[in-house]
Design a protein around this motif. Structure first.
Motif, PDB file in Angstrom:
ATOM      1  N   ALA A  22       0.798  -1.227   0.000  1.00 52.06           N
ATOM      2  CA  ALA A  22       0.000   0.000   0.000  1.00 52.06           C
ATOM      3  C   ALA A  22       0.831   1.279   0.000  1.00 52.06           C
ATOM      4  O   ALA A  22       0.312   2.341  -0.303  1.00 52.06           O
ATOM      5  N   SER A  23       2.106   1.205   0.320  1.00 49.62           N
ATOM      6  CA  SER A  23       2.913   2.419   0.334  1.00 49.62           C
ATOM      7  C   SER A  23       3.794   2.498  -0.911  1.00 49.62           C
ATOM      8  O   SER A  23       4.256   1.490  -1.429  1.00 49.62           O
ATOM      9  N   THR A  24       4.015   3.696  -1.381  1.00 47.47           N
ATOM     10  CA  THR A  24       4.844   3.934  -2.559  1.00 47.47           C
ATOM     11  C   THR A  24       6.315   3.793  -2.178  1.00 47.47           C
ATOM     12  O   THR A  24       6.750   4.274  -1.139  1.00 47.47           O
ATOM     13  N   LEU A  25       7.072   3.128  -3.036  1.00 42.48           N
ATOM     14  CA  LEU A  25       8.506   2.956  -2.836  1.00 42.48           C
ATOM     15  C   LEU A  25       9.223   4.065  -3.596  1.00 42.48           C
ATOM     16  O   LEU A  25       9.065   4.193  -4.808  1.00 42.48           O
ATOM     17  N   LEU A  26       9.972   4.904  -2.884  1.00 40.64           N
ATOM     18  CA  LEU A  26      10.742   5.993  -3.497  1.00 40.64           C
ATOM     19  C   LEU A  26      12.210   5.609  -3.518  1.00 40.64           C
ATOM     20  O   LEU A  26      12.789   5.276  -2.480  1.00 40.64           O
ATOM     21  N   ILE A  27      12.817   5.666  -4.708  1.00 41.95           N
ATOM     22  CA  ILE A  27      14.205   5.251  -4.885  1.00 41.95           C
ATOM     23  C   ILE A  27      14.963   6.366  -5.594  1.00 41.95           C
ATOM     24  O   ILE A  27      14.543   6.828  -6.651  1.00 41.95           O
ATOM     25  N   PRO A  51      13.250  14.929  -6.904  1.00 44.80           N
ATOM     26  CA  PRO A  51      13.893  14.332  -5.722  1.00 44.80           C
ATOM     27  C   PRO A  51      13.211  14.781  -4.432  1.00 44.80           C
ATOM     28  O   PRO A  51      13.096  15.974  -4.172  1.00 44.80           O
ATOM     29  N   PRO A  52      12.706  13.824  -3.645  1.00 44.90           N
ATOM     30  CA  PRO A  52      12.048  14.169  -2.382  1.00 44.90           C
ATOM     31  C   PRO A  52      13.084  14.460  -1.301  1.00 44.90           C
ATOM     32  O   PRO A  52      14.279  14.237  -1.498  1.00 44.90           O
ATOM     33  N   GLN A  53      12.610  14.929  -0.167  1.00 45.31           N
ATOM     34  CA  GLN A  53      13.527  15.151   0.952  1.00 45.31           C
ATOM     35  C   GLN A  53      14.072  13.824   1.462  1.00 45.31           C
ATOM     36  O   GLN A  53      15.223  13.735   1.851  1.00 45.31           O
ATOM     37  N   THR A  54      13.231  12.802   1.472  1.00 43.63           N
ATOM     38  CA  THR A  54      13.679  11.474   1.895  1.00 43.63           C
ATOM     39  C   THR A  54      13.153  10.427   0.925  1.00 43.63           C
ATOM     40  O   THR A  54      12.035  10.528   0.427  1.00 43.63           O
ATOM     41  N   SER A  55      13.971   9.432   0.656  1.00 46.35           N
ATOM     42  CA  SER A  55      13.589   8.287  -0.167  1.00 46.35           C
ATOM     43  C   SER A  55      13.668   7.046   0.701  1.00 46.35           C
ATOM     44  O   SER A  55      14.364   7.036   1.716  1.00 46.35           O
ATOM     45  N   LYS A  86      27.074   2.633  -2.792  1.00 51.48           N
ATOM     46  CA  LYS A  86      26.713   2.793  -1.383  1.00 51.48           C
ATOM     47  C   LYS A  86      25.202   2.943  -1.301  1.00 51.48           C
ATOM     48  O   LYS A  86      24.588   3.599  -2.142  1.00 51.48           O
ATOM     49  N   VAL A  87      24.612   2.356  -0.267  1.00 53.78           N
ATOM     50  CA  VAL A  87      23.162   2.356  -0.123  1.00 53.78           C
ATOM     51  C   VAL A  87      22.776   2.953   1.220  1.00 53.78           C
ATOM     52  O   VAL A  87      23.375   2.634   2.244  1.00 53.78           O
ATOM     53  N   LYS A  88      21.752   3.801   1.190  1.00 52.83           N
ATOM     54  CA  LYS A  88      21.175   4.337   2.419  1.00 52.83           C
ATOM     55  C   LYS A  88      19.691   3.991   2.396  1.00 52.83           C
ATOM     56  O   LYS A  88      18.984   4.342   1.450  1.00 52.83           O
ATOM     57  N   GLY A  89      19.229   3.272   3.404  1.00 53.65           N
ATOM     58  CA  GLY A  89      17.823   2.892   3.475  1.00 53.65           C
ATOM     59  C   GLY A  89      17.658   1.574   4.200  1.00 53.65           C
ATOM     60  O   GLY A  89      18.627   0.975   4.663  1.00 53.65           O
ATOM     61  N   SER A  90      16.412   1.110   4.265  1.00 54.92           N
ATOM     62  CA  SER A  90      16.129  -0.121   5.004  1.00 54.92           C
ATOM     63  C   SER A  90      16.482  -1.360   4.183  1.00 54.92           C
ATOM     64  O   SER A  90      16.431  -1.350   2.954  1.00 54.92           O
ATOM     65  N   PHE A  91      16.818  -2.413   4.899  1.00 54.52           N
ATOM     66  CA  PHE A  91      17.147  -3.679   4.246  1.00 54.52           C
ATOM     67  C   PHE A  91      15.921  -4.241   3.528  1.00 54.52           C
ATOM     68  O   PHE A  91      16.029  -4.799   2.446  1.00 54.52           O
ATOM     69  N   ARG A  92      14.747  -4.067   4.102  1.00 55.12           N
ATOM     70  CA  ARG A  92      13.505  -4.551   3.491  1.00 55.12           C
ATOM     71  C   ARG A  92      13.260  -3.878   2.137  1.00 55.12           C
ATOM     72  O   ARG A  92      12.918  -4.533   1.157  1.00 55.12           O
ATOM     73  N   ALA A  93      13.442  -2.560   2.079  1.00 50.36           N
ATOM     74  CA  ALA A  93      13.266  -1.836   0.817  1.00 50.36           C
ATOM     75  C   ALA A  93      14.307  -2.277  -0.208  1.00 50.36           C
ATOM     76  O   ALA A  93      14.009  -2.392  -1.400  1.00 50.36           O
ATOM     77  N   LEU A  94      15.523  -2.547   0.252  1.00 48.25           N
ATOM     78  CA  LEU A  94      16.584  -3.016  -0.642  1.00 48.25           C
ATOM     79  C   LEU A  94      16.234  -4.375  -1.242  1.00 48.25           C
ATOM     80  O   LEU A  94      16.387  -4.593  -2.447  1.00 48.25           O
ATOM     81  N   LEU A  95      15.744  -5.296  -0.421  1.00 49.75           N
ATOM     82  CA  LEU A  95      15.343  -6.610  -0.928  1.00 49.75           C
ATOM     83  C   LEU A  95      14.188  -6.497  -1.919  1.00 49.75           C
ATOM     84  O   LEU A  95      14.150  -7.191  -2.934  1.00 49.75           O
ATOM     85  N   LYS A  96      13.246  -5.608  -1.627  1.00 51.05           N
ATOM     86  CA  LYS A  96      12.110  -5.413  -2.522  1.00 51.05           C
ATOM     87  C   LYS A  96      12.581  -4.902  -3.882  1.00 51.05           C
ATOM     88  O   LYS A  96      12.176  -5.407  -4.926  1.00 51.05           O
TER      89      LYS A  96
END
Length: 114
Positions: A22-27, A51-55, A86-96
């Motif tokens: 239900a939530s949009t994934l911003l990358i 580009p949003p303030q946070t992705s 380099k990656v900044k963000g949650s592991f769950r979002a990365l797997l998705k």
């Protein structure tokens, strides 16, 4: 804004639909010269956005390697393990995202061309 369907056919629909919640994934992909931010919503629509303030995920690295990743020429896991990206963000979002990249096989090419 450019918009495209991630869910192009029945085969992809079966595997991708459970990944799209239900939530949009911003990358955001941040190269040396420019950044590209895309959003993927629960209907499987993907579009370029400002580009949003946070992705959910932000990737920093060599622009050529980011383009190779989006074209499906190199794996996300390989770039991260080699230290090229380099990656900044949650592991769950990365797997998705990795699952979406794998199942769509270079889907992002169409977004980059527009």
């Amino acid at each position: 804004m450019e918009k495209a369907e991630v869910l192009e056919d029945e085969y992809q629909h079966l595997f991708l639909k459970p990944l799209l919640n239900a939530s949009t994934l911003l990358i955001t992909f941040q190269g040396e010269a420019e950044a590209l931010t895309v959003s993927i919503n629960e209907q499987g629509e993907m579009k370029k956005v400002s580009p949003p303030q946070t992705s959910n995920l932000t990737f920093y690295g060599n622009q050529t390697e980011i383009i190779d990743l989006l074209h499906g020429d190199i794996s996300l896991q390989h770039l991260i393990q080699s230290g090229s990206l380099k990656v900044k963000g949650s592991f769950r979002a990365l797997l998705k995202l990795e699952a979406i990249l794998w199942l769509t096989n270079g889907f992002f090419q169409r977004i980059l061309k527009n």
